[in-house]
Enzyme design. Structure first.
Site, PDB file in Angstrom:
ATOM      1  N   ARG A 141       7.608 -26.851  43.494  1.00  0.00           N
ATOM      2  CA  ARG A 141       6.173 -26.921  43.764  1.00  0.00           C
ATOM      3  C   ARG A 141       5.701 -25.530  44.139  1.00  0.00           C
ATOM      4  NH1 ARG A 141       1.366 -27.212  44.538  1.00  0.00           N
ATOM      5  NH2 ARG A 141       0.171 -29.070  45.096  1.00  0.00           N
ATOM      6  N   GLU A 149      -5.011 -32.434  38.561  1.00  0.00           N
ATOM      7  CA  GLU A 149      -3.941 -33.274  38.045  1.00  0.00           C
ATOM      8  C   GLU A 149      -4.009 -33.401  36.519  1.00  0.00           C
ATOM      9  OE1 GLU A 149      -0.754 -35.099  37.744  1.00  0.00           O
ATOM     10  OE2 GLU A 149      -1.385 -34.914  39.818  1.00  0.00           O
ATOM     11  N   ARG A 189      10.991 -31.312  46.699  1.00  0.00           N
ATOM     12  CA  ARG A 189      10.725 -30.241  45.729  1.00  0.00           C
ATOM     13  C   ARG A 189      10.865 -28.883  46.413  1.00  0.00           C
ATOM     14  NH1 ARG A 189       4.905 -32.320  43.812  1.00  0.00           N
ATOM     15  NH2 ARG A 189       4.731 -32.274  46.079  1.00  0.00           N
TER      16      ARG A 189
END
Length: 313
Positions: A141, A149, A189
């Protein structure tokens, strides 16, 4: 009536006490992992001492065949269907996410405040990608930025952000720089600044007007550069900050107080990351047995039994 009630009792007991073949796909086995039902990929979530006996994936595969009861997925098991989830075999059972100590082998854990050459594996969207670092694959990330998105749902400028990021990453010469107080977020992440050559990718994305918010986990090295790049994008009307952009108004509302650091991600941002996590974690239990059907069966069984005993009287 007796036969009917007996059959119903068998159905209810089967629903309440399923066999191994219907076991919850997210339950961890003795190795600390389980098969993802959607594709029979084995996910090693919390490796136990038994799992850590394996020196490599081949050895782990043998242990999976021995200790996991999902015979269907075991039959399909191959080494490329084993996801170590960032863990290192042949060591301790602690995860890479919680242990920043450097070991002597090539796949050692990462450390904060360091730069690592990386190779792109998959570009996911505008602020997320998978990289190979030190012989291990990490879903990463990008620190500090939040782009619209484009995976679970498609937001305005989500596809543009994804194309911009993937285009830049395709050039290669990638370096990940860890920063802040933690290596991983709650979705496991890796958090990192991403360099492509001598360009800070987060800064380039912000200049293109494709950053809608700040995803802030703490104090970071290049925060000011990103905020300045966003200001430049607004002044130039770049990307979502153009006059006709449907996101311009909401983005301006979100960044009016840029001098203040949010303590927690915004609700929209939290929702986005929960949706992103569904691709790697929530899918693992999507096909599990639900509790409501069992509840309804119990209620139905109780009603049938009640009327049965009344009829006996």
């Amino acid at each position: 009536m007796k036969k009917f009630v007996s059959a119903l009792a068998i159905i209810v007991s089967t629903a309440i006490f399923p066999g191994n073949s219907f076991a919850h796909p997210g339950a961890l086995d003795k190795l600390g992992g389980h098969f993802r039902k959607s594709d029979c990929t084995y996910l090693l979530h919390e490796p136990t001492p038994i799992a850590m006996q394996a020196k490599d994936k081949a050895a782990l595969a043998q242990l999976i065949k021995k200790y996991n009861s999902n015979s269907e997925c075991v039959r399909q098991l191959t080494l490329d269907k084993i996801d170590l989830q960032g863990h290192t075999l042949g060591g301790t059972s602690s995860s890479a996410a919680s242990s920043p100590k450097q070991s002597t082998n090539q796949s050692s854990s990462l450390q904060l405040g360091q730069k690592y050459p990386a190779k792109l594996v998959t570009c996911i969207d505008g602020d997320t990608a998978r990289f190979m670092v030190n012989g291990r694959e990490y879903t990463t990330r990008f620190l500090f930025i939040d782009t619209p998105e484009s995976t679970i749902q498609v937001e305005p400028y989500g596809k543009e952000a994804s194309r911009f990021t993937c285009s830049r990453l395709s050039h290669g010469d990638i370096t990940l720089e860890t920063d802040g107080s933690t290596l991983f977020d709650k979705y496991r992440r890796l958090l990192a600044w991403v360099w492509v050559g001598d360009k800070l990718l987060q800064e380039e994305i912000a200049k293109a007007g494709l950053v809608e918010d700040f995803y802030d986990y703490g104090d970071y090295k290049y925060e000011d550069r990103i905020r300045k790049a966003m200001d430049e994008a607004k002044q130039a009307g770049a990307g979502m900050y153009g006059a006709s952009s449907p996101k311009m108004h909401s983005a301006d509302q979100q960044t009016k107080s840029e001098g203040q650091k949010p303590d927690i991600p915004s609700p929209d941002n939290e929702q986005k990351n929960q949706q992103a996590d569904q691709e790697t974690t929530a899918k693992e239990t999507s096909d599990s047995n639900t509790e409501l059907p069992v509840f309804y069966l119990l209620v139905f069984a109780f009603i049938v039994a009640f009327f049965y005993f009344l009829s006996r009287k």
